[in-house]
Design a protein around this motif. Structure first.
Motif, short mmCIF file in Angstrom:
data_model
loop_
_atom_site.label_atom_id
_atom_site.label_comp_id
_atom_site.label_asym_id
_atom_site.label_seq_id
_atom_site.Cartn_x
_atom_site.Cartn_y
_atom_site.Cartn_z
N LEU A 81 0.84 -1.20 0.00
CA LEU A 81 0.00 0.00 0.00
C LEU A 81 0.87 1.25 0.00
O LEU A 81 0.62 2.20 -0.76
N LEU A 82 1.91 1.27 0.84
CA LEU A 82 2.81 2.41 0.87
C LEU A 82 3.55 2.56 -0.46
O LEU A 82 3.72 3.68 -0.98
N LEU A 83 3.99 1.44 -1.04
CA LEU A 83 4.72 1.48 -2.30
C LEU A 83 3.84 1.97 -3.45
O LEU A 83 4.31 2.61 -4.39
N VAL A 84 2.54 1.67 -3.36
CA VAL A 84 1.61 2.09 -4.42
C VAL A 84 1.22 3.55 -4.26
O VAL A 84 1.15 4.31 -5.23
N ARG A 85 0.95 3.98 -3.02
CA ARG A 85 0.40 5.32 -2.78
C ARG A 85 1.47 6.42 -2.76
O ARG A 85 1.27 7.49 -3.34
N ILE A 86 2.56 6.18 -2.05
CA ILE A 86 3.52 7.26 -1.82
C ILE A 86 4.09 7.84 -3.11
O ILE A 86 4.22 9.07 -3.23
N PRO A 87 4.42 7.02 -4.13
CA PRO A 87 4.98 7.62 -5.36
C PRO A 87 4.02 8.56 -6.08
O PRO A 87 4.46 9.35 -6.93
N ARG A 88 2.73 8.54 -5.74
CA ARG A 88 1.76 9.38 -6.44
C ARG A 88 1.71 10.80 -5.88
O ARG A 88 1.02 11.65 -6.44
N TYR A 89 2.40 11.06 -4.75
CA TYR A 89 2.45 12.41 -4.21
C TYR A 89 3.49 13.24 -4.96
O TYR A 89 4.39 12.70 -5.61
N ILE A 90 3.37 14.58 -4.84
CA ILE A 90 4.39 15.44 -5.43
C ILE A 90 5.72 15.21 -4.73
O ILE A 90 5.77 14.71 -3.61
N LYS A 91 6.82 15.59 -5.34
CA LYS A 91 8.15 15.16 -4.93
C LYS A 91 8.46 15.41 -3.45
O LYS A 91 8.86 14.49 -2.73
N ILE A 92 8.28 16.65 -2.98
CA ILE A 92 8.67 16.96 -1.60
C ILE A 92 7.81 16.18 -0.62
O ILE A 92 8.32 15.61 0.35
N GLU A 93 6.49 16.15 -0.86
CA GLU A 93 5.61 15.38 0.02
C GLU A 93 5.99 13.90 0.00
O GLU A 93 6.04 13.24 1.05
N ARG A 94 6.25 13.39 -1.20
CA ARG A 94 6.61 11.97 -1.34
C ARG A 94 7.89 11.67 -0.56
O ARG A 94 7.96 10.71 0.20
N ASP A 95 8.89 12.50 -0.73
CA ASP A 95 10.17 12.25 -0.07
C ASP A 95 10.03 12.31 1.45
O ASP A 95 10.58 11.47 2.18
N ARG A 96 9.30 13.30 1.94
CA ARG A 96 9.14 13.41 3.39
C ARG A 96 8.33 12.26 3.96
O ARG A 96 8.60 11.79 5.07
N MET A 97 7.34 11.77 3.21
CA MET A 97 6.58 10.62 3.68
C MET A 97 7.43 9.36 3.68
O MET A 97 7.29 8.50 4.58
N ILE A 98 8.33 9.22 2.73
CA ILE A 98 9.25 8.09 2.73
C ILE A 98 10.14 8.14 3.97
O ILE A 98 10.36 7.13 4.64
N ALA A 99 10.64 9.35 4.28
CA ALA A 99 11.47 9.51 5.48
C ALA A 99 10.69 9.11 6.74
O ALA A 99 11.20 8.39 7.60
#
Length: 584
Positions: free
Chosen positions: A292-310
């Motif tokens: 679920l994380l692998l599917v959803r997180i890449p769909r956010y804009i870059k900064i949001e995506r990167d911070r959510m990965i962190a």
């Protein structure tokens, strides 16, 4: 600014609104009951069925399976309780409902039958869901427009948390072990009831704060995000499917694990790739959530995506931290009871009694001073609440004096198993101000270093236990190891907790966009819940691992894994720094 919030600062106690100290004592009694009950649960369940204070002779896997499921759900139900309070019933009513349910839960457990044990555990889980999230919500509302005072307010509030844990473990533990288990469980319920009544009759201090909402509130975060040009990441069918698989698998594991180990109900156990218990569903839940994380997180804009990965990486570290740290509620009491020399005599016994007197009486004197300060400011407005609170402290002082009297009568002492658990709260009270100063200084380390320190110190604490048990042969059921190893372990575990535990919510507020805070708050609490369940799932195998690899081998598991993950955190520093995009 809410005028009612401003009114609270007209009636101060020690520089803060009097209502804060009502919450302080309400939370203190709730933590008293929670930690007091938890301190004796496993010892009672696994205790010998014969003797002066018989237990139920459950197996260790059965007892820790129940504790693990309880601890997991305690961290998940506040998500529902918080939503209900926000949208339906209000914070104050939720607190009262939660406290009442927990009172009934402790009373049920005091009856000491399996049926009432399960009823009690269920009521405690539900009550915690109503109670826990809404105390801090009331504080937040009370301090609207006074943000500069919030840090101090939360520090005072969490001192109440630790004071309650300290007193609950100390007194419920002593009463449970020395007098009778029912009395220990019952004592936890008595103070939960008194805490509820004290809070209920203090309502005039809160004005309209925490009242039932006039209408269901709807967040305008989505509209604000669209206005700002942010594309929302709506849930797609694949997201919903993965959430469904995760939820069903997790529920099967949570329910089936204790059922199979306590009641030998094997209806959901079947062999899959050599796995013959509900571990299969736990792994299925973990895989579906990661997907679920692998599917959803890449769909956010870059900064949001990167911070959510962190933040997701921090959550992963959090799972393993709590999986090791929470051995304090499961396997460590069993180690303390069966493998530690707790008998003292002569000068050693007298020295312990003096230390016990100091660490019991000094905190209680300080808390009593706070109580008297509250009385002076509020007795005219909430006299009945004050009388109930005063009665609570008279009971506490009576138990403490009786306990000390009994202990000083004997020439030798058997240190209670539960006594060591108070060290965590004691060390937090001692060292938290130093860590606060460190984090506020120019030497405040980055996130990766804090997680390294937290995990490494935790692992080092278990290293002391592994070293102390190095000569205990494989398969040994008892030993007489020094109590010093436990003291060192609790010290380093607490230092690790102070490095890592406060960081999660702090980085949640800094890394996650406001419109997703609620969802990611749930993810963070899910990480803690998984850590708690994993702690007791693994801890339940202490006897089997000790049989195969020795007691030292059991503790080495919790030495190497946290330290190894801490080193990984350090190695990830450049990546995490880049992913956080300037957030410190």
């Amino acid at each position: 600014m809410d005028s009612t919030a401003e009114d609270h600062f007209k009636n101060k106690v020690l520089g803060h609104p009097a209502g804060l100290f009502v919450l302080f004592f309400t939370e203190m009694w709730e933590r008293f009951s929670y930690y007091g009950m938890r301190a004796i649960l496993v010892i009672f369940l696994t205790g010998a069925i014969l003797g002066d204070n018989p237990g139920w002779a459950w197996t260790t896997p059965a007892a820790l399976s129940l504790l693990g499921t309880y601890a997991m759900l305690v961290y998940l139900t506040p998500l529902l309780g918080g939503w209900l309070a926000d949208n339906k019933i209000g914070y104050r009513r939720a607190v009262v409902i939660g406290a009442l349910l927990m009172t009934l839960g402790h009373a049920s457990m005091a009856i000491e039958t399996p049926t009432f044990l399960y009823i009690g555990i269920t009521l405690l889980i539900l009550g915690n869901g109503f109670f826990k999230p809404n105390m801090t919500s009331i504080i937040s509302k009370m301090y609207e427009g006074h943000n500069e005072k919030k840090d101090g307010a939360y520090n005072i509030f969490y001192m109440g948390v630790n004071a309650g844990a300290f007193l609950g473990i100390m007194l419920c533990g002593w009463v449970g072990e020395k007098v009778g288990w029912s009395y220990g469980f019952g004592l936890a319920g008595i103070f939960m009831l008194l805490g509820m009544l004290q809070f209920y009759f203090a309502q005039p201090l809160f004005g309209t704060i925490g009242d039932k909402p006039l209408k269901s509130k709807r967040s305008d975060d989505a509209a604000a995000a669209l206005k700002a040009g942010v594309t929302l990441n709506k849930f797609k069918p694949v997201d919903i499917a993965l959430i469904g698989i995760f939820t069903i698998s997790a529920l099967i594991f949570i329910i089936n694990d204790p059922l199979s180990k306590i009641g030998d109900i094997q209806s959901l156990n079947f062999s899959v790739g050599g796995m013959t218990d509900s571990l299969f569903f736990a792994l299925l839940a973990a895989i579906s959530f990661i997907l679920l994380l692998l599917v959803r997180i890449p769909r956010y804009i870059k900064i949001e995506r990167d911070r959510m990965i962190a933040f997701a990486i921090f959550c992963l570290f959090t799972i393993f931290f709590w999986a090791a740290f929470e051995q304090a509620a499961g396997s460590l009491p069993i180690y303390t009871r069966d493998f530690t020399d707790r008998f003292l005599e002569g000068n050693a016994a007298m020295g312990f009694k003096i230390v016990d007197l100091i660490v019991t009486v000094v905190p209680l004197v300080i808390i009593t001073y706070v109580l008297l300060s509250l009385f002076r400011k509020t007795f005219n407005r909430i006299g009945l609440s004050n009388l109930i609170l005063g009665t609570s402290f008279l009971i506490i002082w009576a138990i403490v004096i009786y306990k000390l009297y009994i202990e000083f009568q004997s020439t030798e002492t058997e240190v209670p198993v539960t006594w060591f658990a108070i060290l965590n709260s004691l060390f937090i009270i001692m060292f938290a101000p130093l860590f606060t100063k460190w984090w506020d200084s120019k030497y405040n380390p980055p996130a990766s270093v804090k997680y390294f320190l937290g995990l490494a110190l935790l692992g080092l604490g278990f290293a002391f236990l592994a070293f102390g048990a190095r000569n205990v042969p494989s398969g040994a059921e008892t030993a007489s190891l020094s109590m010093a190893w436990l003291v060192f372990a609790y010290l380093f575990h607490t230092l690790g907790e102070l490095c890592l535990s406060p960081m999660g919510l702090s980085y949640l507020s800094k890394l996650i966009p406001a419109r997703m805070i609620a969802f990611m708050f749930g993810v963070y609490y899910l990480a803690i819940a998984i850590g708690n369940k994993l702690a007791h799932y693994v801890g339940g195998d202490i006897e089997q691992i000790t049989q195969d690899h020795g007691l030292s081998g059991f503790f080495l598991i919790f030495t190497f894994i946290p330290i190894g993950l801490g080193v990984i955190s350090l190695l990830l520093h450049p990546l995490l720094k880049r992913l956080m995009h300037g957030v410190r």
